[in-house]
Motif scaffolding. Structure first.
Motif, PDB file in Angstrom:
ATOM      1  N   LEU A   1       0.827  -1.209   0.000  1.00 19.09           N
ATOM      2  CA  LEU A   1       0.000   0.000   0.000  1.00 19.09           C
ATOM      3  C   LEU A   1       0.861   1.260   0.000  1.00 19.09           C
TER       4      LEU A   1
ATOM      5  N   VAL B   1      -0.772   4.820  -0.806  1.00 24.07           N
ATOM      6  CA  VAL B   1      -1.940   4.839   0.078  1.00 24.07           C
ATOM      7  C   VAL B   1      -1.457   5.153   1.484  1.00 24.07           C
TER       8      VAL B   1
ATOM      9  N   VAL C   1      -6.710   3.817   5.340  1.00 24.41           N
ATOM     10  CA  VAL C   1      -6.845   2.435   5.815  1.00 24.41           C
ATOM     11  C   VAL C   1      -7.610   2.413   7.129  1.00 24.41           C
TER      12      VAL C   1
ATOM     13  N   VAL D   1       1.416   0.549   7.463  1.00 23.97           N
ATOM     14  CA  VAL D   1       1.668   1.550   6.418  1.00 23.97           C
ATOM     15  C   VAL D   1       2.425   2.730   7.000  1.00 23.97           C
TER      16      VAL D   1
END
Length: 229
Positions: free
Chosen positions: A45, A50, A55, A97
């Motif tokens: 991601l 992203v 998320v 992430v």
């Protein structure tokens, strides 16, 4: 550096710094595998640009689906359990992430904690809709909220971040929600009225573990802060 992707060893070191020194490389095999899965998804991601906040939002939306689908006849609790599982993956991935891309922030930590609490409310609403007594559901939510509140206040008072790992931690709540919904679905297939009794027992287990975990945490906080002077 923000925007720089970390490999697994770098990620594990950074993750440990954010979790009181607990090294995921030394965790139990199941925990280590879960964290590595979150890392790999987070890495992908991150490559796709992203960020962690989207998320987190997806995780909250997945949690909101739990009570919406859990009340469906026959397959409702199974769908609720599926959404709990997906939401728990999202909960791990948003942090992955942030760490993997060097984008951890204090604000993100606040958002993540808020998302966790909202998610647990949604799960408990699903328990209530399936048939758990309202008072028991409220007690479960209150004890879990107190657990997190005590830890946050203790950290503010000087206790190191991870503190005690109790039986009432978030992974325990995820497990109770997941297994409780699955069992409610299975017993509901045998006799629809059994689903309410099963989810009531799951809620009672949540209350017992949350209460015992809160006691463990209070004991540890007291020792840590008294020793610190």
């Amino acid at each position: 550096m923000v925007g720089t992707q970390l490999n697994w060893d770098q990620y594990a070191t950074a993750w440990a710094r954010l979790h009181g020194g607990f090294d995921p490389r030394a965790a139990a095999p199941v925990v280590r595998a879960w964290l590595r899965l979150a890392y790999h998804i987070g890495f992908v991601l991150g490559r796709l640009k992203v960020g962690p906040t989207p998320v987190t939002v997806v995780g909250v939306l997945l949690c909101a689906c739990v009570p919406l689908f859990a009340v469906r006849p026959q397959d409702g609790p199974f769908l609720g359990a599926l959404f709990v599982l997906l939401a728990s993956v999202a909960d791990s991935v948003d942090g992955a992430v942030a760490v993997a891309t060097g984008r951890t922030t204090r604000l993100g930590y606040v958002y993540d904690s808020l998302a966790d609490r909202l998610g647990e409310i949604a799960w408990l609403v699903a328990f209530w809709l399936i048939g758990a007594p309202g008072a028991l559901v409220v007690t479960a939510g209150a004890l879990s909220w107190l657990h997190e509140y005590v830890r946050a206040r203790a950290i503010s008072a000087g206790m190191r971040e991870i503190g005690a790992v109790t039986v009432g931690e978030r992974p325990t709540r995820v497990s109770v929600a997941l297994v409780g919904l699955l069992l409610a679905g299975l017993t509901g297939l045998i006799e629809p009225d059994l689903a309410a009794g099963t989810i009531t027992m799951a809620t009672a287990v949540w209350v017992l573990l949350a209460g015992f975990g809160l006691g463990q945490l209070l004991s540890t906080v007291r020792r840590a802060l008294v020793d610190a002077g």
